[in-house]
Motif scaffolding. Structure first.
Motif, PDB file in Angstrom:
ATOM      1  N   GLY A   1       0.831  -1.203   0.000  1.00  0.00           N
ATOM      2  CA  GLY A   1       0.000   0.000   0.000  1.00  0.00           C
ATOM      3  C   GLY A   1       0.866   1.253   0.000  1.00  0.00           C
ATOM      4  N   ALA A   2       2.075   1.136   0.550  1.00  0.00           N
ATOM      5  CA  ALA A   2       2.953   2.316   0.650  1.00  0.00           C
ATOM      6  C   ALA A   2       3.275   2.877  -0.734  1.00  0.00           C
ATOM      7  CB  ALA A   2       4.230   1.939   1.379  1.00  0.00           C
TER       8      ALA A   2
ATOM      9  N   PHE B   1      -2.960   7.376   9.090  1.00  0.00           N
ATOM     10  CA  PHE B   1      -1.666   6.824   8.701  1.00  0.00           C
ATOM     11  C   PHE B   1      -0.752   7.953   8.195  1.00  0.00           C
ATOM     12  CE2 PHE B   1       0.732   4.036   5.537  1.00  0.00           C
ATOM     13  CZ  PHE B   1       1.546   3.477   6.520  1.00  0.00           C
TER      14      PHE B   1
ATOM     15  N   ASN C   1      -6.702   3.784  10.346  1.00  0.00           N
ATOM     16  CA  ASN C   1      -5.566   3.533  11.229  1.00  0.00           C
ATOM     17  C   ASN C   1      -5.181   4.895  11.810  1.00  0.00           C
ATOM     18  OD1 ASN C   1      -3.173   2.875  12.451  1.00  0.00           O
ATOM     19  ND2 ASN C   1      -2.049   2.493  10.552  1.00  0.00           N
TER      20      ASN C   1
ATOM     21  N   ASP D   1      -8.062   4.769   1.494  1.00  0.00           N
ATOM     22  CA  ASP D   1      -7.123   3.679   1.769  1.00  0.00           C
ATOM     23  C   ASP D   1      -7.887   2.571   2.495  1.00  0.00           C
ATOM     24  OD1 ASP D   1      -5.144   1.971   2.608  1.00  0.00           O
ATOM     25  OD2 ASP D   1      -3.816   3.538   3.368  1.00  0.00           O
TER      26      ASP D   1
ATOM     27  N   PHE E   1      -7.222  -2.142   5.536  1.00  0.00           N
ATOM     28  CA  PHE E   1      -7.729  -3.081   6.551  1.00  0.00           C
ATOM     29  C   PHE E   1      -9.152  -3.554   6.252  1.00  0.00           C
ATOM     30  CE2 PHE E   1      -4.353  -0.696   8.600  1.00  0.00           C
ATOM     31  CZ  PHE E   1      -3.618  -1.719   9.185  1.00  0.00           C
TER      32      PHE E   1
ATOM     33  N   SER F   1      -3.914  -3.117   0.455  1.00  0.00           N
ATOM     34  CA  SER F   1      -2.687  -3.798   0.875  1.00  0.00           C
ATOM     35  C   SER F   1      -3.040  -5.250   1.149  1.00  0.00           C
ATOM     36  CB  SER F   1      -2.170  -3.144   2.146  1.00  0.00           C
ATOM     37  OG  SER F   1      -1.240  -3.990   2.766  1.00  0.00           O
TER      38      SER F   1
ATOM     39  N   THR G   1      -0.661  -6.981   2.745  1.00  0.00           N
ATOM     40  CA  THR G   1       0.350  -7.328   3.752  1.00  0.00           C
ATOM     41  C   THR G   1      -0.258  -7.534   5.141  1.00  0.00           C
ATOM     42  OG1 THR G   1       0.973  -5.087   4.462  1.00  0.00           O
ATOM     43  CG2 THR G   1       2.025  -5.908   2.486  1.00  0.00           C
ATOM     44  N   LYS G   2      -1.396  -6.888   5.404  1.00  0.00           N
ATOM     45  CA  LYS G   2      -2.011  -6.958   6.734  1.00  0.00           C
ATOM     46  C   LYS G   2      -2.735  -8.284   6.936  1.00  0.00           C
ATOM     47  CE  LYS G   2      -0.873  -2.681   7.174  1.00  0.00           C
ATOM     48  NZ  LYS G   2       0.254  -2.353   8.010  1.00  0.00           N
TER      49      LYS G   2
ATOM     50  N   ARG H   1       5.701  -7.653   0.422  1.00  0.00           N
ATOM     51  CA  ARG H   1       5.256  -6.415  -0.203  1.00  0.00           C
ATOM     52  C   ARG H   1       4.291  -6.632  -1.379  1.00  0.00           C
ATOM     53  NH1 ARG H   1       5.174  -3.725   2.809  1.00  0.00           N
ATOM     54  NH2 ARG H   1       5.165  -1.811   1.644  1.00  0.00           N
TER      55      ARG H   1
HETATM   56  C1  LIG Z   1      -3.626   2.471   6.589  1.00  0.00           C
HETATM   57  C2  LIG Z   1      -2.401   1.879   5.991  1.00  0.00           C
HETATM   58  N1  LIG Z   1      -2.239   1.919   4.662  1.00  0.00           N
HETATM   59  C3  LIG Z   1      -1.161   1.397   4.078  1.00  0.00           C
HETATM   60  C4  LIG Z   1      -0.169   0.811   4.827  1.00  0.00           C
HETATM   61  C5  LIG Z   1       1.032   0.279   4.116  1.00  0.00           C
HETATM   62  O1  LIG Z   1       1.042  -1.100   4.145  1.00  0.00           O
HETATM   63  P1  LIG Z   1       1.938  -1.918   3.154  1.00  0.00           P
HETATM   64  O2  LIG Z   1       2.815  -0.977   2.425  1.00  0.00           O
HETATM   65  O3  LIG Z   1       2.677  -2.891   4.000  1.00  0.00           O
HETATM   66  O4  LIG Z   1       0.971  -2.606   2.232  1.00  0.00           O
HETATM   67  C6  LIG Z   1      -0.285   0.751   6.209  1.00  0.00           C
HETATM   68  C7  LIG Z   1       0.769   0.137   7.038  1.00  0.00           C
HETATM   69  O5  LIG Z   1       0.757   0.163   8.241  1.00  0.00           O
HETATM   70  C8  LIG Z   1      -1.428   1.293   6.813  1.00  0.00           C
HETATM   71  O6  LIG Z   1      -1.608   1.277   8.134  1.00  0.00           O
END
Ligand SMILES: Cc1ncc(COP(=O)(O)O)c(C=O)c1O
Length: 361
Positions: free
Chosen positions: A84-85, A107, A156, A184, A187, A213, A215-216, A224
């Motif tokens: 997501g980053a 975030f 978040n 975003d 979650f 994302s 990854t969560k 990634r």
């Molecule tokens: C709200 C939110 N978006 C995106 C991310 C990025 O996650 P990632 O790059 O691991 O997919 C995070 C990571 O903590 C997050 O809390």
């Protein structure tokens, strides 16, 4: 003190606080699924080991088809990203030198990405006194001056979910004023089935951009993978900005299987409901404030000693529990701790330590 910007950094926290504990801290600071990764992942990655000797397919076609099918959108409406980053930074690039509104606390990477691309940022705040609901009136007043509004749903660090009716008002208004709404949904997979993603709106609102994302839910932050969903014209521009081979060949090989593992997500949701119900009940009985979260993390504050959050943080760390501080979340300024929901035994350990805090303080 120089607090780390993200959760999950147990060693640096021990060093920072000069705490000598040989044992690993139980990490309540990173909001990852404690049931993951899926059991089959390791072997599947090993089976694809040879793929690391080749450049990935630059269009990641198998994974892109899998994501498009999973979301029920056309392939030209999605772009796979390095978590997501990367999606956040690509979106910010799209609004370079523009004007953004960020609803805080949220975030921190939205602000960092905006600064990186010289975007003028204005913040509005979720207020605890208003149940952390979206401040619709203020946003409505500012919307027409902005190129983009960044929202996090579920948010978040609070864990709250913006009501669909509020979002519909914003995207509808934004469509008229030329304002994009970025949501975003990192979650979203943790939410009950009755609360869904906004992907169903993509065909109606060309000003809606969704970030995801994997990854969560799948506990693969080191692998990634994430993606972006938007109108094809937006995706086309962002694709041209993306660095080549942003997705590695190992992750490209496993995305279809991850998305196909419906049982894993179903089991996670079941576990989450069981854990959260009893945990929230026990924490409230101990007189802790909990944010009205609908996902796998929540804000906590001692209702009886609201100004002792930092001491509570140290107390937890000394007892082997790593919470997430909230010093770098605007509007929270360290007044709460963010905690993830973990396994039954680990949540039990947290309760025991909090009971001790209650008795000693
Ligand atoms: C709200 C939110 N978006 C995106 C991310 C990025 O996650 P990632 O790059 O691991 O997919 C995070 C990571 O903590 C997050 O809390």
């Amino acid at each position: 003190m120089k607090w780390p910007n993200h959760g999950g950094q147990s060693e640096s926290i021990k060093k920072l606080l000069d705490i000598q504990i040989d044992k690993e801290l139980i990490d309540f600071s990173a909001n990852l699924n404690p049931l993951g990764p899926p059991f089959w992942l390791k072997e599947t990655l090993m089976n694809h080991y040879e793929s690391v000797t080749r450049y990935p397919d630059p269009s990641y076609s198998k994974s892109s088809v899998a994501v498009a099918n999973h979301e029920g959108v056309e392939q030209d409406s999605i772009l796979l990203t390095n978590g997501g980053a990367e999606a956040i930074f690509l979106v910010a690039k799209f609004f370079e030198k523009g004007k953004a509104l960020i609803v805080q606390p949220t975030f921190g990477e939205y602000e960092r990405a905006c600064k990186h691309y010289h975007i003028e940022v204005e913040d509005v705040l979720y207020e605890q006194t208003n149940g952390f609901n979206l401040p619709m009136q203020v946003i409505g007043e500012k919307l027409k001056e902005k190129d983009v509004i960044f929202l996090c749903r579920p948010n978040n660090p609070i864990g709250t979910v913006i009501a669909e009716k509020d979002l519909q008002l914003l995207v509808t208004e934004g469509k008229k004023t030329g304002t994009y709404i970025v949501v975003d949904e990192a979650f979203v997979d943790f939410l009950p089935d009755s609360t869904t993603s906004l992907s169903k709106w993509l065909a109606i609102y060309p000003n809606l951009i969704l970030l995801r994302s994997l990854t969560k839910m799948y506990t693969i932050p080191g692998l990634r993978i994430g993606y972006l969903m938007a109108h094809p014209t937006v995706i086309h521009v962002l694709k041209n900005e993306q660095i080549p081979w942003s997705i590695n060949s190992l992750v490209d090989a496993v995305v279809p299987k991850l998305l196909g593992d419906k049982g894993f997500v179903k089991d996670t949701k079941k576990w989450f409901l069981e854990q959260s119900e009893s945990l929230y009940c026990d924490l409230s009985t101990l007189d802790f404030y909990l944010s009205p979260s609908q996902v796998n993390f929540y804000l906590l504050q001692d209702k009886k000693q609201q100004n002792r959050t930092e001491e509570l943080y140290y107390f937890l760390v000394r007892h082997g529990i790593l919470p997430r501080h909230t010093h770098n979340f605007k509007g929270l300024n360290g007044r709460f701790l963010r905690l993830a929901i973990r396994s039954k035994e680990e949540n039990q350990r947290l309760l025991v330590v909090l009971q001790k805090w209650r008795m000693e303080s």
